[in-house]
Design a protein around this motif. Sequence first.
Motif, mmCIF file in Angstrom:
data_model
loop_
_atom_site.group_PDB
_atom_site.id
_atom_site.type_symbol
_atom_site.label_atom_id
_atom_site.label_comp_id
_atom_site.label_asym_id
_atom_site.label_seq_id
_atom_site.Cartn_x
_atom_site.Cartn_y
_atom_site.Cartn_z
ATOM 1 N N VAL A 104 -40.825 -32.459 80.710
ATOM 2 C CA VAL A 104 -41.463 -32.839 81.971
ATOM 3 C C VAL A 104 -42.115 -31.585 82.551
ATOM 4 O O VAL A 104 -41.505 -30.519 82.578
ATOM 5 C CB VAL A 104 -40.426 -33.409 82.969
ATOM 6 C CG1 VAL A 104 -41.090 -33.761 84.288
ATOM 7 C CG2 VAL A 104 -39.714 -34.614 82.373
ATOM 8 N N GLY A 105 -43.340 -31.725 82.999
ATOM 9 C CA GLY A 105 -44.023 -30.580 83.587
ATOM 10 C C GLY A 105 -45.443 -30.919 83.996
ATOM 11 O O GLY A 105 -45.812 -32.095 84.104
ATOM 12 N N GLU A 106 -46.211 -29.877 84.225
ATOM 13 C CA GLU A 106 -47.610 -30.027 84.632
ATOM 14 C C GLU A 106 -48.471 -29.105 83.788
ATOM 15 O O GLU A 106 -48.042 -28.016 83.396
ATOM 16 C CB GLU A 106 -47.778 -29.637 86.097
ATOM 17 C CG GLU A 106 -47.045 -30.522 87.070
ATOM 18 C CD GLU A 106 -47.177 -30.048 88.508
ATOM 19 O OE1 GLU A 106 -47.870 -29.035 88.758
ATOM 20 O OE2 GLU A 106 -46.587 -30.678 89.385
ATOM 21 N N VAL A 107 -49.690 -29.549 83.519
ATOM 22 C CA VAL A 107 -50.682 -28.710 82.843
ATOM 23 C C VAL A 107 -51.980 -28.779 83.627
ATOM 24 O O VAL A 107 -52.267 -29.771 84.300
ATOM 25 C CB VAL A 107 -50.947 -29.127 81.374
ATOM 26 C CG1 VAL A 107 -49.713 -28.977 80.525
ATOM 27 C CG2 VAL A 107 -51.508 -30.514 81.273
ATOM 28 N N VAL A 108 -52.735 -27.706 83.538
ATOM 29 C CA VAL A 108 -54.050 -27.688 84.156
ATOM 30 C C VAL A 108 -55.023 -27.103 83.136
ATOM 31 O O VAL A 108 -54.691 -26.156 82.416
ATOM 32 C CB VAL A 108 -54.055 -26.869 85.483
ATOM 33 C CG1 VAL A 108 -53.792 -25.404 85.246
ATOM 34 C CG2 VAL A 108 -55.372 -27.060 86.238
ATOM 35 N N LEU A 109 -56.202 -27.718 83.020
ATOM 36 C CA LEU A 109 -57.233 -27.146 82.156
ATOM 37 C C LEU A 109 -57.616 -25.801 82.745
ATOM 38 O O LEU A 109 -58.013 -25.723 83.912
ATOM 39 C CB LEU A 109 -58.468 -28.052 82.108
ATOM 40 C CG LEU A 109 -58.360 -29.287 81.249
ATOM 41 C CD1 LEU A 109 -59.587 -30.167 81.438
ATOM 42 C CD2 LEU A 109 -58.188 -28.926 79.794
ATOM 43 N N TRP A 110 -57.488 -24.745 81.968
ATOM 44 C CA TRP A 110 -57.724 -23.421 82.508
ATOM 45 C C TRP A 110 -59.142 -22.928 82.249
ATOM 46 O O TRP A 110 -59.677 -22.129 82.976
ATOM 47 C CB TRP A 110 -56.691 -22.430 81.985
ATOM 48 C CG TRP A 110 -56.626 -21.236 82.854
ATOM 49 C CD1 TRP A 110 -56.878 -19.949 82.494
ATOM 50 C CD2 TRP A 110 -56.333 -21.210 84.251
ATOM 51 N NE1 TRP A 110 -56.751 -19.125 83.579
ATOM 52 C CE2 TRP A 110 -56.406 -19.881 84.677
ATOM 53 C CE3 TRP A 110 -56.009 -22.186 85.196
ATOM 54 C CZ2 TRP A 110 -56.177 -19.488 85.989
ATOM 55 C CZ3 TRP A 110 -55.773 -21.798 86.493
ATOM 56 C CH2 TRP A 110 -55.859 -20.466 86.879
ATOM 57 N N SER A 111 -59.755 -23.385 81.211
ATOM 58 C CA SER A 111 -61.157 -23.075 80.956
ATOM 59 C C SER A 111 -61.837 -24.360 80.483
ATOM 60 O O SER A 111 -61.174 -25.354 80.207
ATOM 61 C CB SER A 111 -61.294 -21.957 79.916
ATOM 62 O OG SER A 111 -60.736 -22.363 78.691
ATOM 63 N N VAL A 128 -55.000 -24.417 78.326
ATOM 64 C CA VAL A 128 -54.306 -24.932 79.502
ATOM 65 C C VAL A 128 -53.298 -23.911 80.007
ATOM 66 O O VAL A 128 -52.852 -23.039 79.272
ATOM 67 C CB VAL A 128 -53.568 -26.264 79.198
ATOM 68 C CG1 VAL A 128 -54.514 -27.335 78.714
ATOM 69 C CG2 VAL A 128 -52.430 -26.064 78.207
ATOM 70 N N LYS A 129 -52.971 -24.030 81.281
ATOM 71 C CA LYS A 129 -51.821 -23.340 81.844
ATOM 72 C C LYS A 129 -50.775 -24.422 82.028
ATOM 73 O O LYS A 129 -51.096 -25.560 82.372
ATOM 74 C CB LYS A 129 -52.165 -22.690 83.183
ATOM 75 C CG LYS A 129 -52.845 -21.352 83.015
ATOM 76 C CD LYS A 129 -52.559 -20.473 84.196
ATOM 77 C CE LYS A 129 -52.791 -19.030 83.832
ATOM 78 N NZ LYS A 129 -52.065 -18.129 84.692
ATOM 79 N N LEU A 130 -49.499 -24.073 81.787
ATOM 80 C CA LEU A 130 -48.486 -25.100 81.890
ATOM 81 C C LEU A 130 -47.233 -24.604 82.590
ATOM 82 O O LEU A 130 -46.856 -23.448 82.481
ATOM 83 C CB LEU A 130 -48.135 -25.678 80.519
ATOM 84 C CG LEU A 130 -47.584 -24.738 79.470
ATOM 85 C CD1 LEU A 130 -46.516 -25.477 78.693
ATOM 86 C CD2 LEU A 130 -48.691 -24.329 78.525
ATOM 87 N N GLN A 131 -46.662 -25.510 83.348
ATOM 88 C CA GLN A 131 -45.383 -25.284 84.010
ATOM 89 C C GLN A 131 -44.425 -26.348 83.495
ATOM 90 O O GLN A 131 -44.579 -27.526 83.818
ATOM 91 C CB GLN A 131 -45.513 -25.385 85.526
ATOM 92 C CG GLN A 131 -46.258 -24.238 86.147
ATOM 93 C CD GLN A 131 -46.220 -24.297 87.660
ATOM 94 O OE1 GLN A 131 -46.312 -25.357 88.257
ATOM 95 N NE2 GLN A 131 -46.094 -23.140 88.285
ATOM 96 N N VAL A 132 -43.478 -25.922 82.696
ATOM 97 C CA VAL A 132 -42.480 -26.839 82.158
ATOM 98 C C VAL A 132 -41.346 -26.929 83.168
ATOM 99 O O VAL A 132 -40.722 -25.923 83.500
ATOM 100 C CB VAL A 132 -41.967 -26.358 80.787
ATOM 101 C CG1 VAL A 132 -40.879 -27.282 80.265
ATOM 102 C CG2 VAL A 132 -43.131 -26.267 79.796
#
Length: 141
Positions: A104-111, A128-132
């Motif tokens: 479970v977490g969040e990802v964001v397109l970084w480029s 992507v940058k991710l926060q697990v």
Amino acid sequence: VADAFTLEPIAEIRWGDPALRIRDAWQEGTLLHAKVTYRLSDFQRARRRAWQSTAIPVSTGSGEASLFTQPGLEGKRASLEQAAREAIRNYLRPIHANKPREIVGEVVLWSEPQVAIKSGAYLTAAQVKLQVREVRSYSLF
């Protein structure tokens, strides 16, 4: 055990957004190039700054979706989702030796994702940058 992957957008840029502009477009042979700009609003800039921490890891992945079975936006989105899924796997594989039951977490397109069409498929490379938030292992009986 079959895999399941759910990616729910928290925010996305929709076509027709007044902050989205095509600056230039040109064709080279069979390739169509476009330069696109998007002006972030204040709250979007703040959200992006929050993700800029070096404590939040970056990972890359690639994805593919058939141009024939998933044409247009559907195929591009499927290819991008597969790239995000692979980026998450690439990050977690060295950390967790065994396949977890759930992540479970969040990802964001970084480029900007790079999308191409080759051999009847959309090919997408994404960073992507991710926060697990949580990794749940299978229970032992």
